[in-house]
Motif scaffolding. Structure first.
Motif: not given
Length: 134
Positions: A92-120
């Motif tokens: 039930g999370a809301t997408d806040n950034g699909k899995p992938g490299a976060r090039l703005y940090y580092d090309p080796r920084y691989y992450a996924a971001n979601v919002l939980d039920p309280d939008s954290y």
């Protein structure tokens, strides 16, 4: 390094169910419940999550403020990041950034971001340079 974090959630049962499902791919489990009556006056009841014998992520019932929290969990691989994202969205999370490299940090920084039920904001990240290479 953090030892623990408390997150206030508006619906404890809903959040427990969400985190049980979303964090399972990381090996993080609902490990212990703490009765606040056993602590000092005013201590909240807590629902603890952890792995490898450590409990470090705690939920407590209270007022949620989505702007107040961003939590980043460590993944052991890009595959764990992907599995977390799929489990979180399924829970039930809301997408806040699909899995992938976060090039703005580092090309080796691989992450996924979601919002939980309280939008954290919840992030799971694999930083290859922080893991021993075989």
């Amino acid at each position: 390094m953090l030892d623990h974090v408390f997150v206030s959630v508006s619906d404890l049962d809903r959040s427990i169910e969400f985190y049980e499902r979303a964090l399972a791919p990381l090996g993080i489990r609902h490990a212990v419940d703490y009765d606040g009556a056993n602590g000092p006056e005013g201590h909240p009841d807590l629902k603890g999550f952890g792995r490898d014998g450590r409990v470090f992520f705690w939920l407590r019932h209270g007022s949620a403020d989505a702007r107040a929290v961003h939590v980043g969990f460590v993944a052991k691989s890009e595959a764990e990041v992907d599995a977390f994202y799929a489990a979180a969205i399924s829970a039930g999370a809301t997408d806040n950034g699909k899995p992938g490299a976060r090039l703005y940090y580092d090309p080796r920084y691989y992450a996924a971001n979601v919002l939980d039920p309280d939008s954290y904001s919840i992030e799971v990240v694999y930083k290859s340079w922080q893991h021993p290479q075989p």
